[in-house]
Design a protein around this motif. Sequence first.
Motif, PDB file in Angstrom:
ATOM      1  N   SER A 122    -144.185  22.941 -43.604  1.00  0.00           N
ATOM      2  CA  SER A 122    -145.339  22.283 -44.011  1.00  0.00           C
ATOM      3  C   SER A 122    -145.419  21.847 -45.521  1.00  0.00           C
ATOM      4  O   SER A 122    -146.161  20.953 -45.970  1.00  0.00           O
ATOM      5  N   TYR A 123    -144.479  22.503 -46.192  1.00  0.00           N
ATOM      6  CA  TYR A 123    -144.371  22.120 -47.513  1.00  0.00           C
ATOM      7  C   TYR A 123    -142.962  22.611 -48.017  1.00  0.00           C
ATOM      8  O   TYR A 123    -142.210  23.203 -47.628  1.00  0.00           O
ATOM      9  N   PHE A 124    -142.643  21.888 -49.175  1.00  0.00           N
ATOM     10  CA  PHE A 124    -141.146  22.174 -50.101  1.00  0.00           C
ATOM     11  C   PHE A 124    -141.444  22.537 -51.188  1.00  0.00           C
ATOM     12  O   PHE A 124    -142.603  22.182 -52.039  1.00  0.00           O
ATOM     13  N   THR A 125    -140.839  23.539 -51.676  1.00  0.00           N
ATOM     14  CA  THR A 125    -140.780  24.023 -53.224  1.00  0.00           C
ATOM     15  C   THR A 125    -139.837  23.441 -53.882  1.00  0.00           C
ATOM     16  O   THR A 125    -138.453  23.452 -53.688  1.00  0.00           O
ATOM     17  N   LEU A 126    -140.274  22.935 -54.920  1.00  0.00           N
ATOM     18  CA  LEU A 126    -139.440  22.274 -55.987  1.00  0.00           C
ATOM     19  C   LEU A 126    -139.075  23.359 -57.147  1.00  0.00           C
ATOM     20  O   LEU A 126    -139.579  23.692 -57.975  1.00  0.00           O
ATOM     21  N   ALA A 127    -137.527  23.902 -56.811  1.00  0.00           N
ATOM     22  CA  ALA A 127    -137.131  25.169 -57.604  1.00  0.00           C
ATOM     23  C   ALA A 127    -136.469  24.695 -59.053  1.00  0.00           C
ATOM     24  O   ALA A 127    -136.311  25.811 -59.601  1.00  0.00           O
ATOM     25  N   ALA A 128    -136.252  23.583 -59.252  1.00  0.00           N
ATOM     26  CA  ALA A 128    -136.060  23.307 -60.434  1.00  0.00           C
ATOM     27  C   ALA A 128    -137.057  23.487 -61.668  1.00  0.00           C
ATOM     28  O   ALA A 128    -136.337  23.644 -63.115  1.00  0.00           O
ATOM     29  N   TYR A 129    -138.090  23.391 -61.344  1.00  0.00           N
ATOM     30  CA  TYR A 129    -139.151  23.844 -62.501  1.00  0.00           C
ATOM     31  C   TYR A 129    -138.864  25.281 -63.106  1.00  0.00           C
ATOM     32  O   TYR A 129    -138.856  26.180 -62.148  1.00  0.00           O
ATOM     33  N   ILE A 169    -147.796  26.382 -59.583  1.00  0.00           N
ATOM     34  CA  ILE A 169    -146.966  26.450 -57.963  1.00  0.00           C
ATOM     35  C   ILE A 169    -146.390  25.218 -58.019  1.00  0.00           C
ATOM     36  O   ILE A 169    -147.157  24.360 -57.508  1.00  0.00           O
ATOM     37  N   HIS A 170    -145.175  25.196 -57.926  1.00  0.00           N
ATOM     38  CA  HIS A 170    -144.388  24.043 -57.707  1.00  0.00           C
ATOM     39  C   HIS A 170    -144.062  23.559 -56.282  1.00  0.00           C
ATOM     40  O   HIS A 170    -142.897  23.494 -55.732  1.00  0.00           O
ATOM     41  N   THR A 171    -145.021  23.312 -55.252  1.00  0.00           N
ATOM     42  CA  THR A 171    -144.941  23.098 -53.917  1.00  0.00           C
ATOM     43  C   THR A 171    -145.383  21.608 -53.657  1.00  0.00           C
ATOM     44  O   THR A 171    -146.197  21.462 -54.587  1.00  0.00           O
ATOM     45  N   VAL A 172    -144.876  20.881 -52.633  1.00  0.00           N
ATOM     46  CA  VAL A 172    -145.438  19.511 -52.320  1.00  0.00           C
ATOM     47  C   VAL A 172    -145.394  19.679 -50.870  1.00  0.00           C
ATOM     48  O   VAL A 172    -144.552  20.256 -50.323  1.00  0.00           O
ATOM     49  N   PRO A 173    -146.464  19.045 -50.267  1.00  0.00           N
ATOM     50  CA  PRO A 173    -146.623  18.942 -48.838  1.00  0.00           C
ATOM     51  C   PRO A 173    -145.298  18.166 -48.115  1.00  0.00           C
ATOM     52  O   PRO A 173    -144.901  17.203 -48.881  1.00  0.00           O
TER      53      PRO A 173
END
Length: 307
Positions: free
Chosen positions: A7-14, A86-90
């Motif tokens: 349901s979401y992705f985490t942008l781990a580069a931040y 919290i670096h997540t996006v739907p």
Amino acid sequence: MNSTQVSYFTLAAYFDTGLLKYLFFIIAMFLYAMILCANVLLIVIICMNRSLHEPMYLFLCSLFVNELYGSTGLFPSLMVQILSDIHTVPASFCYFQIFCVHSYGTVELFLLTAMAYDRYAAICYPLQYNTCMSSARLPIMNSVAWVYGFSTCFIMVCLSSSLQLCGNMINKVYCDNYSVVKLSCSDTQILNILGLISCFLHILCPLILILFSYMKILKVCFSGSKQTRQKAVSTCTPHLVSLMNFSFGGFFEIYQSRFDMSSVPSMLRIFLSLYFLTCQPLLNPVLYGFNMSKIRNIYKSLLFAKM
């Protein structure tokens, strides 16, 4: 984990930058404002002046619209993520951003290809130029760039969103199609083959056409008059600089997505991954605004009229 459960992705580069995140936010906001102002100004100048309703300037107008589209697909999300802890996006937004970023790149390269053909026709066949770039052919060329870019990227996103995924961690500051494909648990052989075909059609074919156009232009310049060479230099230099700038950013983005770049400092990787989405929309208005005499003269007249 399959695609219906993501349901979401985490942008781990931040990473945590403390109070510096406010500085990064101001820089991103300033860059986005500059892109908006510069590109909108030139779009208005071209649309409002009938003397600029020529193929070269109408292609430029379409190019500036694409710069607005591509940067808008990145900067609002980027600014929100910079301030967020919290670096997540739907997932739905992530696939939408993938569509925006990739279609921007495809349309950009196809418009640069059309502009190279326009310069080729103007310099190599000046007497037949009005026939080659007729009022009926121009909108077709513009439409093909946009329709092809949107349709192929829509198919790509549909295929990627149907994959079964084993994770939701993307090691970038924005969503990227290849990063999602690497998370897949299912067989991606067909997608990899389609990706190679797509690279050939989206990248190699336009670059071959551009190379052919400039080989013909150079041939005419070497055998032509001084006036012909001056015309070629004045009109082709901005296009060549824009093409090389976009190619550099695009090449690094493709290279970074497919090869290990862990030895490169993270800040440098982030900067270079954002290069073609930030520097290209900033560079093009400066290049064409200062180098195209008609645009420069109209801008000066408007500026002095206001003063």
